[in-house]
Design an enzyme around this catalytic site. Structure first.
Site, mmCIF file in Angstrom:
data_model
loop_
_atom_site.group_PDB
_atom_site.id
_atom_site.type_symbol
_atom_site.label_atom_id
_atom_site.label_comp_id
_atom_site.label_asym_id
_atom_site.label_seq_id
_atom_site.Cartn_x
_atom_site.Cartn_y
_atom_site.Cartn_z
ATOM 1 N NE ARG A 57 38.143 19.918 46.911
ATOM 2 C CZ ARG A 57 39.034 19.487 47.788
ATOM 3 N NH1 ARG A 57 39.399 20.263 48.795
ATOM 4 N NH2 ARG A 57 39.557 18.284 47.666
ATOM 5 C CG ASP A 103 44.231 51.652 42.957
ATOM 6 O OD1 ASP A 103 43.257 52.335 42.600
ATOM 7 O OD2 ASP A 103 44.300 51.113 44.073
ATOM 8 C CG LEU A 137 48.044 47.887 50.526
ATOM 9 C CD1 LEU A 137 48.297 46.938 49.359
ATOM 10 C CD2 LEU A 137 49.210 48.833 50.708
#
Length: 162
Positions: A57, A103, A137
């Site tokens: 949704r 990263d 993290l």
């Protein structure tokens, strides 16, 4: 950048011809993300991270990226940021528009211990880098070769991963 922030849409319009604008760490909904892509954003950094989940949704940034032809998405494939099943599903959804990124932090390839990220203390234990004293993290301690090896081990064909 986060397109929901004041001035973001004007910024995208002003720079989209000279830099690649990438949406990231955003709470943008689908419509806001679609407007950012319409104005010239062409990429998503750290797909799924620090953004609302893809939902039936409320498709959010993930759904908007899927609906934007040519939109590239970056995925951290260290095995900690994104579950292997989600990596496989993202590959099926985005195909060659998926970019593997690491990263990597400065502690990549270093032993467990205390490090710093932009003045914030982080600790690395077993290759997992977190903000000190939390389970949040801070980034990744992997590199692109490890990421490539991971996605192949997770089930992506080597040719697609490369």
């Amino acid at each position: 950048m986060a397109p929901e922030l004041p001035g973001a849409m004007e910024f995208i319009e002003a720079v989209e011809e000279i830099v690649t604008v990438s949406l990231a760490h955003t709470t943008a909904d689908y419509d806001t993300a679609m407007e950012a892509f319409r104005l010239g954003a062409r990429q998503v950094t750290h797909l799924f991270n620090a953004m609302p989940p893809f939902s039936h949704r409320a498709p959010g940034v993930v759904g908007a990226a899927l609906d934007t032809p040519g939109c590239m998405v970056e995925l951290i494939c260290d095995g900690l940021h994104i579950h292997p099943a989600v990596i496989r599903a993202t590959h099926k959804l985005f195909g060659d528009k998926l970019v593997i990124i690491s990263d990597s932090l400065r502690c990549a390839g270093m032993p467990d211990g205390e490090y710093e990220l932009g003045g914030q203390p982080i600790e690395m234990k077993g290759g997992k880098a977190t903000l000190r004293g939390t389970d949040t993290l801070a980034g990744s301690s992997s590199n692109l070769l490890s990421e490539l090896q991971n996605v192949v081990a997770f089930g992506l064909p080597l040719e697609d991963a490369v």
